[in-house]
Design an enzyme around this catalytic site. Structure first.
Site, PDB file in Angstrom:
ATOM      1  N   ARG A 181       0.953  -1.153  -0.182  1.00  0.00           N
ATOM      2  CA  ARG A 181       0.012   0.120   0.087  1.00  0.00           C
ATOM      3  C   ARG A 181       0.718   1.176  -0.083  1.00  0.00           C
ATOM      4  O   ARG A 181       0.344   2.452   0.379  1.00  0.00           O
ATOM      5  CB  ARG A 181      -0.838  -0.072   1.347  1.00  0.00           C
ATOM      6  CG  ARG A 181      -1.913  -0.914   1.011  1.00  0.00           C
ATOM      7  CD  ARG A 181      -3.230  -0.495   0.678  1.00  0.00           C
ATOM      8  NE  ARG A 181      -4.290  -1.674   0.197  1.00  0.00           N
ATOM      9  CZ  ARG A 181      -5.333  -1.393  -0.520  1.00  0.00           C
ATOM     10  NH1 ARG A 181      -5.580  -0.104  -0.977  1.00  0.00           N
ATOM     11  NH2 ARG A 181      -5.890  -2.450  -1.186  1.00  0.00           N
ATOM     12  N   HIS A 221       2.519 -11.658  -4.682  1.00  0.00           N
ATOM     13  CA  HIS A 221       1.462 -10.617  -5.020  1.00  0.00           C
ATOM     14  C   HIS A 221       1.824  -9.426  -5.208  1.00  0.00           C
ATOM     15  O   HIS A 221       2.440  -8.664  -4.322  1.00  0.00           O
ATOM     16  CB  HIS A 221       0.169 -10.840  -4.061  1.00  0.00           C
ATOM     17  CG  HIS A 221      -0.938 -10.458  -4.626  1.00  0.00           C
ATOM     18  ND1 HIS A 221      -1.156  -9.214  -5.022  1.00  0.00           N
ATOM     19  CD2 HIS A 221      -2.440 -11.071  -4.818  1.00  0.00           C
ATOM     20  CE1 HIS A 221      -2.465  -8.905  -5.375  1.00  0.00           C
ATOM     21  NE2 HIS A 221      -3.056 -10.113  -5.479  1.00  0.00           N
ATOM     22  N   TYR A 271      -1.176  -3.241  -4.792  1.00  0.00           N
ATOM     23  CA  TYR A 271      -2.307  -2.825  -4.980  1.00  0.00           C
ATOM     24  C   TYR A 271      -2.483  -1.502  -5.750  1.00  0.00           C
ATOM     25  O   TYR A 271      -3.366  -1.339  -6.397  1.00  0.00           O
ATOM     26  CB  TYR A 271      -3.272  -2.753  -3.859  1.00  0.00           C
ATOM     27  CG  TYR A 271      -3.860  -4.140  -3.255  1.00  0.00           C
ATOM     28  CD1 TYR A 271      -3.894  -5.258  -3.886  1.00  0.00           C
ATOM     29  CD2 TYR A 271      -3.557  -4.361  -1.917  1.00  0.00           C
ATOM     30  CE1 TYR A 271      -4.280  -6.541  -3.348  1.00  0.00           C
ATOM     31  CE2 TYR A 271      -4.016  -5.742  -1.168  1.00  0.00           C
ATOM     32  CZ  TYR A 271      -4.239  -6.582  -2.178  1.00  0.00           C
ATOM     33  OH  TYR A 271      -4.592  -7.969  -1.498  1.00  0.00           O
ATOM     34  N   HIS A 299      -2.541  -7.563 -10.438  1.00  0.00           N
ATOM     35  CA  HIS A 299      -3.720  -7.560 -10.807  1.00  0.00           C
ATOM     36  C   HIS A 299      -3.585  -6.703 -12.410  1.00  0.00           C
ATOM     37  O   HIS A 299      -2.646  -5.695 -12.250  1.00  0.00           O
ATOM     38  CB  HIS A 299      -4.378  -6.433 -10.077  1.00  0.00           C
ATOM     39  CG  HIS A 299      -4.875  -7.231  -8.677  1.00  0.00           C
ATOM     40  ND1 HIS A 299      -5.506  -6.789  -7.944  1.00  0.00           N
ATOM     41  CD2 HIS A 299      -4.636  -8.723  -8.552  1.00  0.00           C
ATOM     42  CE1 HIS A 299      -5.785  -7.617  -6.723  1.00  0.00           C
ATOM     43  NE2 HIS A 299      -5.261  -8.652  -7.436  1.00  0.00           N
ATOM     44  N   GLU A 301      -3.414 -11.931 -13.042  1.00  0.00           N
ATOM     45  CA  GLU A 301      -4.553 -12.522 -12.199  1.00  0.00           C
ATOM     46  C   GLU A 301      -6.228 -12.267 -12.833  1.00  0.00           C
ATOM     47  O   GLU A 301      -6.120 -11.034 -13.285  1.00  0.00           O
ATOM     48  CB  GLU A 301      -4.386 -12.105 -10.571  1.00  0.00           C
ATOM     49  CG  GLU A 301      -5.592 -12.787  -9.935  1.00  0.00           C
ATOM     50  CD  GLU A 301      -5.584 -12.242  -8.525  1.00  0.00           C
ATOM     51  OE1 GLU A 301      -4.371 -11.835  -8.160  1.00  0.00           O
ATOM     52  OE2 GLU A 301      -6.366 -12.673  -7.702  1.00  0.00           O
ATOM     53  N   ASP A 335      -8.220 -16.769 -10.052  1.00  0.00           N
ATOM     54  CA  ASP A 335      -8.734 -16.846  -8.730  1.00  0.00           C
ATOM     55  C   ASP A 335     -10.054 -17.211  -9.015  1.00  0.00           C
ATOM     56  O   ASP A 335     -10.737 -16.901  -9.766  1.00  0.00           O
ATOM     57  CB  ASP A 335      -8.601 -15.339  -8.535  1.00  0.00           C
ATOM     58  CG  ASP A 335      -9.133 -15.297  -6.958  1.00  0.00           C
ATOM     59  OD1 ASP A 335     -10.359 -15.612  -6.700  1.00  0.00           O
ATOM     60  OD2 ASP A 335      -8.399 -14.550  -6.262  1.00  0.00           O
ATOM     61  N   HIS A 337     -12.817 -14.894  -7.989  1.00  0.00           N
ATOM     62  CA  HIS A 337     -12.857 -13.658  -9.202  1.00  0.00           C
ATOM     63  C   HIS A 337     -13.601 -14.270 -10.256  1.00  0.00           C
ATOM     64  O   HIS A 337     -14.604 -13.655 -10.927  1.00  0.00           O
ATOM     65  CB  HIS A 337     -11.402 -13.266  -9.371  1.00  0.00           C
ATOM     66  CG  HIS A 337     -10.946 -12.438  -8.421  1.00  0.00           C
ATOM     67  ND1 HIS A 337      -9.412 -12.020  -8.439  1.00  0.00           N
ATOM     68  CD2 HIS A 337     -11.169 -12.070  -7.031  1.00  0.00           C
ATOM     69  CE1 HIS A 337      -9.295 -11.429  -7.562  1.00  0.00           C
ATOM     70  NE2 HIS A 337     -10.338 -11.554  -6.684  1.00  0.00           N
ATOM     71  N   HIS A 390      -5.479 -19.024  -7.109  1.00  0.00           N
ATOM     72  CA  HIS A 390      -5.910 -18.419  -6.004  1.00  0.00           C
ATOM     73  C   HIS A 390      -7.185 -19.218  -5.721  1.00  0.00           C
ATOM     74  O   HIS A 390      -8.280 -19.244  -6.202  1.00  0.00           O
ATOM     75  CB  HIS A 390      -6.204 -17.073  -6.061  1.00  0.00           C
ATOM     76  CG  HIS A 390      -5.075 -16.005  -5.990  1.00  0.00           C
ATOM     77  ND1 HIS A 390      -4.967 -14.778  -6.211  1.00  0.00           N
ATOM     78  CD2 HIS A 390      -3.389 -16.531  -5.837  1.00  0.00           C
ATOM     79  CE1 HIS A 390      -3.711 -14.472  -6.346  1.00  0.00           C
ATOM     80  NE2 HIS A 390      -2.850 -15.501  -5.909  1.00  0.00           N
ATOM     81  N   ASP A 403     -16.017  -8.815  -5.310  1.00  0.00           N
ATOM     82  CA  ASP A 403     -14.771  -9.625  -4.830  1.00  0.00           C
ATOM     83  C   ASP A 403     -14.826  -9.767  -3.473  1.00  0.00           C
ATOM     84  O   ASP A 403     -14.097  -9.028  -2.667  1.00  0.00           O
ATOM     85  CB  ASP A 403     -13.493  -8.638  -5.483  1.00  0.00           C
ATOM     86  CG  ASP A 403     -12.246  -9.502  -5.197  1.00  0.00           C
ATOM     87  OD1 ASP A 403     -12.421 -10.470  -4.444  1.00  0.00           O
ATOM     88  OD2 ASP A 403     -11.093  -8.873  -5.286  1.00  0.00           O
ATOM     89  N   HIS A 426     -14.086 -12.609  -0.794  1.00  0.00           N
ATOM     90  CA  HIS A 426     -13.444 -14.162  -0.501  1.00  0.00           C
ATOM     91  C   HIS A 426     -14.325 -14.589   0.724  1.00  0.00           C
ATOM     92  O   HIS A 426     -14.394 -14.059   1.748  1.00  0.00           O
ATOM     93  CB  HIS A 426     -11.979 -13.880  -0.550  1.00  0.00           C
ATOM     94  CG  HIS A 426     -11.356 -13.548  -1.494  1.00  0.00           C
ATOM     95  ND1 HIS A 426      -9.844 -13.514  -1.520  1.00  0.00           N
ATOM     96  CD2 HIS A 426     -11.591 -12.935  -2.627  1.00  0.00           C
ATOM     97  CE1 HIS A 426      -9.679 -12.928  -2.514  1.00  0.00           C
ATOM     98  NE2 HIS A 426     -10.532 -12.724  -3.270  1.00  0.00           N
ATOM     99  N   GLU A 482      -6.707 -17.307  -0.107  1.00  0.00           N
ATOM    100  CA  GLU A 482      -6.717 -15.944   0.441  1.00  0.00           C
ATOM    101  C   GLU A 482      -7.941 -15.847   0.963  1.00  0.00           C
ATOM    102  O   GLU A 482      -8.634 -14.813   0.768  1.00  0.00           O
ATOM    103  CB  GLU A 482      -6.565 -14.902  -0.859  1.00  0.00           C
ATOM    104  CG  GLU A 482      -5.459 -15.174  -1.714  1.00  0.00           C
ATOM    105  CD  GLU A 482      -5.520 -14.275  -2.998  1.00  0.00           C
ATOM    106  OE1 GLU A 482      -4.606 -13.568  -3.398  1.00  0.00           O
ATOM    107  OE2 GLU A 482      -6.605 -14.227  -3.549  1.00  0.00           O
TER     108      GLU A 482
HETATM  109 ZN   LIG Z   1      -4.949 -10.607  -6.127  1.00  0.00          ZN
HETATM  110 ZN   LIG Z   2      -6.478 -13.455  -5.750  1.00  0.00          ZN
END
Ligand SMILES: [Zn+2]
Ligand SMILES: [Zn+2]
Length: 431
Positions: free
Chosen positions: A131, A164, A167, A204, A242, A276, A279, A313, A326, A328, A358
């Site tokens: 982040r 990963h 973001y 991503h 992904e 994923d 997703h 994922h 999204d 999980h 995840e």
């Molecule tokens: Zn991801």
């Molecule tokens: Zn993922």
């Protein structure tokens, strides 16, 4: 199972679980610098801000210096008795390498012991704060310690470690300065992978920026990848795209998007895809029954090509099919259900790939406080491994399937109601 032990239904727990629900709802992965979805209300905006603060907390945790180590970090050191033993993959009917996205707080080397601690045979991690734009370079001793830890725990980082990406990075960025910043962070991660002997890097794809088109976004992502491959050559790092849930202006929810990027890549040995499951389902790919699962995999093969499938994922979905949300869920408790994961771990296309959970692990403890319970992952890994070769018509499977669906029933009903309300609103708007 320890999982049910921490899922108490006392009053305290339900307050905390409501809090958790609100938090999870707003934790839907958002591509940074994309056109943000307009918050539906001030409350939603506030909740989003809370999540942001929480994520910043994580960030601090991830870069904490030894002197500032939290109680949690200290505690993690003392209970080094593994929560589960690691399964010998050669003893499984199919070579499924299952693990989770573990913490790398205190340095990347700690992710290795965190992965082993829960009995994982694969793992994901953040190579730096996910982040923040500014990060200190990878320290030589952290790099060496990572190599040593992998050797000791017998992890093949080149095959079963799947970092990963940040973001913040949107390679579809149209503005030059913003694209430069994203690109620099992206390439820095690829160099970290090289230093750590990691060959798969998950990210991503990005989101349409400004008034751009989807097509131009995909073109920009491909161009950035080509440039990154050239700038880091010679390198064995495969950039693994992904698939996304299709929230907001995010691209990569359709297999066609992934194919359009790959088609433009000069060095095809350096591009791959990570599916994923949450997703895919949220994007409208139905993985629930063996028949629909096989149909989706055949479609992926036809449009993208199974040779590009490099990682998975493993997430159930709190939101229904094609909801583009999204969220999980724990394995078997969501709208996907256990049968989808049975299909996955018994399918040869996934053998040998790193498969990473995840799923949410925040649970209310006996003290009424919410904290991470890594036993959840340890149990989910064992559960998924137990499905390999299991007869889905057996009582054993049916009982597990039923129990897990019951566990997630309330949450599914809540999300279904939200989705129904939203589509009713959308219909009104159209009138
Ligand atoms: Zn991801
Ligand atoms: Zn993922």
């Amino acid at each position: 199972m320890a999982k049910s032990a921490v899922n108490g239904t006392n009053a305290k727990a339900s307050v905390a679980s409501r809090k958790r629900k609100a938090k999870e709802e707003t934790q839907e992965e958002q591509q940074a610098d994309a056109e943000p979805e307009t918050p539906v209300s001030a409350t939603a905006a506030k909740a989003k801000a809370n999540v942001k603060a929480e994520k910043d907390d994580l960030e601090v945790k991830a870069v904490a210096t030894p002197a500032k180590k939290s109680k949690a970090a200290k505690k993690a050191k003392t209970d080094d008795e593994p929560l589960a033993s690691r399964t010998d993959v050669t003893q499984l009917k199919k070579a499924m390498y299952i693990g989770a996205h573990v913490s790398s707080a205190g340095g990347v080397q700690n992710s290795v012991s965190n992965a082993a601690h829960i009995g994982g045979n694969a793992f994901a991690l953040f190579l730096k704060s996910q982040r923040k734009w500014q990060n200190p370079p990878l320290a030589d001793d952290a790099r060496d310690a990572f190599h040593a830890a992998c050797a000791e725990a017998e992890f093949d980082a080149s095959r079963h470690c799947l970092p990963h990406g940040s973001y913040l990075v949107n390679l579809a960025q149209a503005e030059e300065a913003k694209l430069d910043q994203a690109y620099t962070t992206f390439v820095d991660d690829l160099r970290r992978c090289d230093a750590l002997g990691i060959c798969l890097y998950n990210f991503h794809p990005g989101a349409v920026a400004g008034n751009g088109t989807r097509e131009s976004a995909l073109d920009r992502i491909a161009a950035a990848l080509n440039r990154a491959h050239a700038d880091t050559a010679p390198s064995k790092v495969v950039t693994v795209i992904e698939n996304m849930a299709g929230q907001g202006t995010t691209v990569g929810d359709r297999f066609e998007d992934l194919a359009a990027i790959i088609a433009q890549i000069d060095d095809k040995t350096r591009v791959g895809v990570c599916i994923d499951t949450c997703h895919a389902f949220a994007a409208g790919y139905d993985l629930r029954t063996p028949e629909s699962f096989n149909k989706v995999i055949a479609e992926f093969d036809r449009i993208v090509g199974l040779q590009y499938l490099r990682a998975v994922h493993l997430n159930d979905s709190k939101a229904p099919l094609a909801s583009h949300r999204d969220l999980h869920a724990n394995i078997g408790t969501g709208f996907l259900g256990l049968r989808a994961f049975h299909s996955l771990v018994n399918n040869d296309a996934f053998a040998g790939l790193p498969m990473v959970l995840e799923t949410p692990i925040d649970r209310v403890g006996s003290d009424g406080k919410e904290s991470e319970n890594r036993q959840v992952w340890a149990d989910e890994i064992k559960l998924l491994e137990s499905l390999i070769g299991m007869d889905p018509e057996s009582d054993e499977f049916k009982m597990k399937e039923k129990a897990l669906q019951a566990e997630g029933a309330e949450e599914r009903a809540r999300l279904q109601e939200q989705v129904n309300k939203k589509s009713a609103k959308d219909v009104k708007k159209k009138r």
